[in-house]
Design a protein around this motif. Structure first.
Motif, PDB file in Angstrom:
ATOM      1  N   SER A  12     140.866 -12.633  70.159  1.00  0.00           N
ATOM      2  CA  SER A  12     140.211 -11.577  69.375  1.00  0.00           C
ATOM      3  C   SER A  12     140.177 -11.919  67.895  1.00  0.00           C
ATOM      4  O   SER A  12     139.405 -11.351  67.130  1.00  0.00           O
ATOM      5  CB  SER A  12     140.960 -10.249  69.553  1.00  0.00           C
ATOM      6  OG  SER A  12     142.245 -10.324  68.929  1.00  0.00           O
ATOM      7  N   GLY A  13     141.057 -12.827  67.475  1.00  0.00           N
ATOM      8  CA  GLY A  13     141.148 -13.161  66.061  1.00  0.00           C
ATOM      9  C   GLY A  13     141.717 -12.037  65.216  1.00  0.00           C
ATOM     10  O   GLY A  13     141.718 -12.125  63.989  1.00  0.00           O
ATOM     11  N   ASN A  27     136.997 -12.100  65.642  1.00  0.00           N
ATOM     12  CA  ASN A  27     135.829 -12.041  66.491  1.00  0.00           C
ATOM     13  C   ASN A  27     135.214 -10.666  66.207  1.00  0.00           C
ATOM     14  O   ASN A  27     135.860  -9.633  66.404  1.00  0.00           O
ATOM     15  CB  ASN A  27     136.286 -12.181  67.944  1.00  0.00           C
ATOM     16  CG  ASN A  27     135.178 -11.911  68.942  1.00  0.00           C
ATOM     17  OD1 ASN A  27     134.473 -10.916  68.858  1.00  0.00           O
ATOM     18  ND2 ASN A  27     135.034 -12.811  69.891  1.00  0.00           N
ATOM     19  N   GLU A  30     133.019  -8.803  67.589  1.00  0.00           N
ATOM     20  CA  GLU A  30     132.942  -7.849  68.706  1.00  0.00           C
ATOM     21  C   GLU A  30     134.295  -7.224  68.999  1.00  0.00           C
ATOM     22  O   GLU A  30     134.398  -6.033  69.285  1.00  0.00           O
ATOM     23  CB  GLU A  30     132.424  -8.534  69.968  1.00  0.00           C
ATOM     24  CG  GLU A  30     130.905  -8.623  69.973  1.00  0.00           C
ATOM     25  CD  GLU A  30     130.389  -9.240  71.266  1.00  0.00           C
ATOM     26  OE1 GLU A  30     130.961  -8.948  72.338  1.00  0.00           O
ATOM     27  OE2 GLU A  30     129.429 -10.016  71.194  1.00  0.00           O
TER      28      GLU A  30
END
Lengths: 296, 296
Positions: free
Chosen positions: B96-97, B117, B119
């Motif tokens: 997900s970062g 990320n 999203e």
């Protein structure tokens, strides 16, 4: 007698106690209490709840103190309070069964056992040990918050993690009758007792002969009650757990049982426990010593 | 003039202020400060950090007070302190970062933008609004902790969430020059300004004319400094944010800037701000009133 105590050179009649501070990292007041206890210079053993928000403060203290502390991972699958909560570090997937409707760990151990995916629970336990190690804690043992590993699907995971990391797991010596009284079948209980005996005798995993804590909600005469526990202690290895918190707004707002925690702070951060130990002649052991036997 | 103020019947020369308590739910001291402010009966607006461990306490207070409060979601993608930390509620996936090496939100907004990320970040923002609603909070608005939505990939998500839930998003009215000064291309800046104008004029989304806060680290003469801010205020809608904390061990152990937070508590939980409002003649508005225009 206890095979690990024998290896450590204790005599059969010795009463050996691990004084164990529970719930480190849970909140600031409990971290502060433990730091005060350590600074007293007499006790240094406790276990930290890795998923709790104040874990970083406790980890920083452990790094500062380098190997002088005796810090285990208080494996956590529950988040029991009302105002202040935490959840798993390894997943937010509802399919893990580790999350309640509010998105935190379940409040009750029974709910964990009813809903958990055992693999997700095992992954979470491992992640907690890994994160403690990654944070620079020289993890000396593991134990279980609110007994959540006491389930057929997790008990072997708990023992396996201890073996894999070569750290003691707090395991009380239960008799066949005690185990069957907990709903374990006679066959399973026999297997379990035999397995623990083999692990203990081989120096693979220590077993705690006696488990002691003062669960009464009244904080009165706490020192005298601990004195009574220590005076009545049988020979062997005792894990004596307590929950010390510095008094303050934070712990009052979290834990309805805060008066008991503050009373434990008075006993263990003061000179009281040292005098009790001298009076009763019990011997104080850190988990670190048991770990050395495992790693010898 | 501000289209929403006009719809609410204000005059062009009116100076209208939303006094906004930031960082609710972050810790117990900030919840207590806000509860004290609300009990004073004069102010009732703030925004809660859903991923923080004390969110449940603030949510319980909001439920108790039913519709009397003005509570937004302080959308959070950072965990900035050293001793005390939190992370995303929607994911623990490193992909997900959103997680730093310790497994929490990044400490700095720049790090979020460098690693996220988009999203996953958008899903996290939505999850925070959903959890606040599920906890029984009548969410009146959204705003952004440490400006983490100020990124090309998140700004439109932020505006879209506001439209979808029909709640105001705190958006300052930025000029073309201010936007290009922030590194936005002239073409993007023009599109953004035009879009906001259309949204505002149509009653779809309000825009805040002025953003004010006292960021100086010194807590001295805090009331006088707020007085100076209010006396110098131009006409239009101002979002004036502050960070109030009750004094105590907890906030001292979390936030190096605690003296500023305690000084804000003195100003906003006392009679000081009421006298300032009377003296300067500014008008106090809750986000709830802007939401009513959006929902009309």
């Amino acid at each position: 007698m206890n095979a690990f105590l024998e290896r450590l050179g204790f005599a059969p009649e010795d009463r050996v106690v691990i004084f164990h501070a529970d719930d480190l990292g849970m909140c600031h007041a409990m971290n502060e209490a433990f730091m005060d206890i350590v600074r007293q210079g007499f006790l240094r053993t406790g276990a930290v709840m890795v998923p709790c928000p104040w874990f970083p403060e406790l980890a920083a203290f452990a790094r500062e103190q380098a190997g002088a502390l005796d810090i285990g991972v208080h494996l956590t699958l529950t988040s029991e309070w009302q105002t202040y909560r935490w959840g798993p570090i390894s997943t937010r997937d509802p399919g893990s069964g580790l999350l309640d409707a509010d998105g935190y760990f379940w409040r009750e151990t029974e709910a964990v056992h009813a809903h958990m995916n055992a693999e997700a629970a095992a992954a979470e336990l491992r992640a907690q040990i890994e994160r403690a190690l990654a944070a620079g804690i020289d993890v000396t043992h593991i134990d279980t918050h609110m007994g959540s590993v006491l389930h057929p699907d997790l008990a072997l995971v708990y023992i396996s993690l201890a073996q894999e990391y070569r750290i003691p797991a707090m395991i009380p010596r239960l008799s066949l009758d005690e185990l069957t009284g907990m709903g374990v079948s006679r066959e399973m209980a026999q297997t379990f007792v035999t397995m623990l005996n083999v692990l203990e005798e081989s120096g693979t995993l220590p077993v705690v002969d006696h488990l002691r804590s003062l669960e009464e909600p009244t904080p009165d005469a706490r020192l005298e009650k601990y004195a009574a526990v220590l005076r009545a202690l049988p020979p062997g290895l005792t894990h004596l757990l307590f929950h010390a918190a510095r008094p303050g707004e934070e712990i009052r707002a979290i834990a309805p049982d805060w008066p008991m925690r503050v009373a434990d702070y008075s006993v263990f951060a003061g000179e009281g426990v040292r005098r009790l130990v001298e009076e009763t002649g019990v011997k104080v052991l850190p988990y670190r010593a048991l770990r050395e036997v495992m790693r010898a």
